[in-house]
Design a protein around this motif. Structure first.
Motif, PDB file in Angstrom:
ATOM      1  N   GLY A  69       0.788  -1.221   0.000  1.00  0.00           N
ATOM      2  CA  GLY A  69       0.000   0.000   0.000  1.00  0.00           C
ATOM      3  C   GLY A  69       0.822   1.273   0.000  1.00  0.00           C
ATOM      4  N   ILE A  70       2.137   1.169   0.198  1.00  0.00           N
ATOM      5  CA  ILE A  70       2.992   2.359   0.149  1.00  0.00           C
ATOM      6  C   ILE A  70       3.353   2.636  -1.310  1.00  0.00           C
ATOM      7  CG2 ILE A  70       5.234   3.327   0.761  1.00  0.00           C
ATOM      8  CD1 ILE A  70       3.258   3.319   3.040  1.00  0.00           C
ATOM      9  N   ASN A  71       3.000   3.816  -1.774  1.00  0.00           N
ATOM     10  CA  ASN A  71       3.270   4.219  -3.152  1.00  0.00           C
ATOM     11  C   ASN A  71       4.062   5.524  -3.107  1.00  0.00           C
ATOM     12  OD1 ASN A  71       3.037   5.462  -5.776  1.00  0.00           O
ATOM     13  ND2 ASN A  71       1.376   4.038  -6.226  1.00  0.00           N
ATOM     14  N   LEU A  72       5.338   5.430  -3.361  1.00  0.00           N
ATOM     15  CA  LEU A  72       6.210   6.592  -3.215  1.00  0.00           C
ATOM     16  C   LEU A  72       5.848   7.691  -4.203  1.00  0.00           C
ATOM     17  CD1 LEU A  72       8.530   7.943  -1.794  1.00  0.00           C
ATOM     18  CD2 LEU A  72      10.130   6.709  -3.272  1.00  0.00           C
ATOM     19  N   VAL A  73       5.404   7.332  -5.399  1.00  0.00           N
ATOM     20  CA  VAL A  73       5.027   8.355  -6.369  1.00  0.00           C
ATOM     21  C   VAL A  73       3.855   9.178  -5.851  1.00  0.00           C
ATOM     22  CG1 VAL A  73       4.112   8.761  -8.680  1.00  0.00           C
ATOM     23  CG2 VAL A  73       5.923   7.088  -8.347  1.00  0.00           C
ATOM     24  N   SER A  74       2.837   8.512  -5.315  1.00  0.00           N
ATOM     25  CA  SER A  74       1.689   9.235  -4.761  1.00  0.00           C
ATOM     26  C   SER A  74       2.110  10.121  -3.595  1.00  0.00           C
ATOM     27  CB  SER A  74       0.608   8.253  -4.295  1.00  0.00           C
ATOM     28  OG  SER A  74      -0.033   7.659  -5.396  1.00  0.00           O
ATOM     29  N   ILE A  75       3.032   9.623  -2.785  1.00  0.00           N
ATOM     30  CA  ILE A  75       3.519  10.417  -1.651  1.00  0.00           C
ATOM     31  C   ILE A  75       4.196  11.693  -2.151  1.00  0.00           C
ATOM     32  CG2 ILE A  75       5.167  10.446   0.256  1.00  0.00           C
ATOM     33  CD1 ILE A  75       4.653   7.397   0.525  1.00  0.00           C
TER      34      ILE A  75
END
Length: 674
Positions: free
Chosen positions: A344-350
């Motif tokens: 669930g961790i999405n660096l791009v979205s962050i």
């Protein structure tokens, strides 16, 4: 899969990845591997492309590829850069991203992020062989040489340093020594708090222990914890909703199948002496970085895990955010130490949510924006879906012929398109408005938003900027003429509320009243690009809440009056030179009494063409006439909905629930006849 990694000298300058793809033909019975080599080498070093499976990468792939990479580099050798093959197809002028790993140093910590990151970054990962004894200062020198070499070739693009745990210390050290370079730091649970952690040598190694040649079971437990894999497997298995016995069985099976070989390989190549040496290097790295924090001028985004059992990351994140001058922080309460391996961790979205991605010297909210993928949209939408469920919006639009239809077919597919409408109390209409247009028409509305969602002049009582990440992920941009110009240039669908905050924070008795500026702010710009203008109305705020205390009520209380003034001074003021009510933009939070939810209604009027009217609308009188026409159409849309909803038998949520109980909860609920 065999993984080939090109070695380079510890202090060598790393050359840029440019180019052509070479696929080796393996001998019969041997695995195939792909490598991208550099076309131009400025020095004797190289960054090699390594092939990993693409699509659906999981923690199991991380373990498998780590095993292969550790085995391939077991012979030692200096640290070297590699770039995964799936990261090859990126956008033009993508910035360089250097991934600096944690204690073990494999360099695959971003493997679950590679495919998405590889579209917007030129990614190089640092691999530190297990047996390597390069000192921390030499690692700093190697990364520094790489940074300087790449920056000299492309000085107009930033360089991102993604440091995880130990890599966070390395990133901070490099940034402190290179303030003349445009660096952006992403620090995930940085090990600058190492002296306060559970990894202290005196905890792991009683003074009486004699170092064995191989790791014993207690050190396997330490490595297990460092890898973050067991907790990950437990969480994944628990989500399958199995019985307790089945959960235990699956965890055991997964551990035996995937984790045990990983730890077994580590135990074969990593002696206790080597682990102790690495821990001591982390300690020295933390001391080095902490002593130079005052010299770090780079922008930093600190990512903190709330369940980090190795380091006191939450406290450390708060400390660093106070010490670093240009710093933002994001906290992930349910994640462990290895943040980038969490599901669930999405660096791009962050990065998009934090406005932390740019390709040039300055952030461009239009050209640097990355639209969400369908899965990213769902992640944003699901926590807010209850609003749409509770209000069950009715969507009407107008075809070019003037016919009103019970869907969004009247909305033009091709931009530029400007949606101009009425802002409900607190902007409650935004979520169903944006989500419905996305889901039904695959159109992303780029909202023109108040600057408080993007910047704060000073710290105070306004919500943290992270509270507005969702709006930025969905394409909101700060209100400004240049941003509107760029959106029209890119043929976007733009959402504009001329009434702004004054309309969204209206007083009692002002429901559905427009507060627009006197000047025709948007008409000339729309005409310049031939944008279609769609006036729309939305009603229903009075169906879900009653305004108890408005601006006038709150301002009559001295304490609250002072608080509102303080809030307003924390952000950029808009229309301070405008006349009339629209200039009143003081920030406050009205008190609203919730009602049993009614229904939201949206009506999109007939598109107004501006194509070919650029010269005509340069005339102020004609421009003002079109402006008033748009405003009148918005008022007509509101009036139409207010009258029609009186005949909606399902206006109340109880009636809608009764209908769904009979016809199914996925059934479309009727409304008033057209």
């Amino acid at each position: 899969m065999y993984i080939s990694v090109a070695a380079s000298g510890a202090n060598a300058t790393i050359s840029a990845v440019a180019g052509s793809r070479h696929v080796a033909s393996p001998a019969p019975g041997k695995p195939r591997h792909s490598v991208i080599k550099t076309e131009k080498q400025r020095r004797e070093s190289a960054v090699e492309k390594t092939s990993f499976p693409t699509g659906g990468l999981t923690l199991k792939h991380y373990i498998q590829q780590s095993l292969e990479l550790i085995t391939a580099s077991d012979g030692g050798g200096p640290p070297r850069w590699f770039s995964p093959l799936e990261c090859g197809a990126r956008m033009k002028d993508s910035p360089l991203l250097l991934y600096l790993p944690g204690l073990i140093g494999v360099g695959l910590g971003l493997i679950l992020q590679h495919e998405r990151l590889g579209k917007i970054f030129d990614i190089w990962c640092l691999h530190i062989p297990i047996r390597d004894r390069t000192s921390f200062t030499d690692l700093v020198k190697q990364v520094e040489d790489t940074v300087r070499s790449e920056y000299s070739g492309k000085p107009n693009r930033p360089i991102y340093l993604v440091g995880e745990s130990f890599g966070g210390c390395l990133a901070l050290a490099v940034a402190a020594l290179n303030n003349d370079i445009d660096l952006k730091l992403i620090l995930a649970n940085p090990a600058t708090s190492f002296t306060k952690s559970q990894l202290q040598l005196q905890t792991l190694l009683p003074s009486s222990i004699m170092f064995p040649h191989r790791l014993n079971s207690s050190f396997l437990d330490v490595l297990n914890l460092l890898s973050g894999t067991t907790s990950k497997m437990v969480a994944t298995t628990m989500r399958k909703q199995l019985s307790l016995e089945q959960v235990i069985g699956e965890i055991s099976q997964d551990t035996c199948t995937f984790l045990s070989p990983y730890l077994s390989v580590l135990s074969d190549v990593l002696t206790v002496k080597m682990l102790v040496w690495k821990l001591r290097m982390v300690k020295s790295a933390a001391a080095f970085a902490n002593s130079r924090l005052h010299a770090v001028k780079a922008e930093a985004l600190i990512l903190i895990s709330g369940q980090d059992h190795l380091l006191p990351s939450r406290e450390e994140g708060e400390r660093l955010s106070q010490l670093l001058p240009k710093c933002d922080i994001r906290i992930f309460n349910d994640c462990g130490h290895t943040l980038f391996l969490e599901e669930g961790i999405n660096l791009v979205s962050i990065l998009v949510g934090a406005s932390f991605y740019r390709r040039g010297k300055c952030l461009d909210y239009v050209s640097d924006y990355l639209p969400p993928s369908p899965s990213e949209f769902q992640k944003v939408y699901e926590p807010l879906r209850w609003i749409e469920v509770a209000t069950n919006p009715v969507m009407l639009s107008t075809m070019e012929s003037g016919k009103i239809v019970r869907n969004l077919a009247g909305i033009p597919s091709e931009g530029p398109v400007l949606f101009v409408g009425y802002h409900m109390m607190l902007g409650l209409e935004l979520i169903p408005l944006v989500s419905r247009i996305w889901m039904e028409r695959n159109i992303l509305l780029r909202g023109i938003a108040h600057p408080l969602m993007f910047t704060k002049l000073k710290e105070g009582n306004l919500p943290d900027l992270s509270a507005f990440d969702t709006f930025r992920v969905m394409g909101a941009v700060p209100v400004s003429a240049p941003n509107l110009y760029k959106l029209f240039s890119s043929k976007s669908h733009v959402l504009l509320y001329p009434g702004g905050m004054r309309e969204a924070l209206h007083r009692k008795g002002e429901e559905y009243k427009l507060f627009w500026p006197e000047e025709a702010e948007f008409v000339k710009m729309a005409a310049r690009f031939g944008a279609k203008i769609i006036p729309f109305g939305s009603v229903g705020e009075d169906d879900i809440g009653q305004l108890l205390l408005d601006y006038d009520d709150l301002r009559s209380i001295p304490y609250l009056k002072a608080a509102m003034e303080d809030l307003t001074n924390e952000t950029v003021k808009l229309r301070s030179d405008a006349g009339g009510e629209v200039s009143n933009q003081e920030i406050h939070l009205p008190i609203i009494l919730p009602k049993v939810p009614g229904r939201f209604y949206f009506f999109f009027g007939k598109p107004i063409e501006t194509e070919g009217r650029r010269q005509e609308l340069k005339n102020k009188e004609k421009c003002d006439m079109l402006y008033l026409e748009v405003k009148k159409d918005v008022e007509k849309c509101i009036g139409y909905l207010q009258e029609k909803r009186k005949n909606d038998p399902y206006r109340n949520i109880l009636a809608r629930l009764a209908y769904q109980a009979v016809h199914g909860f996925d059934s479309e609920i009727p409304t008033f006849p057209l």
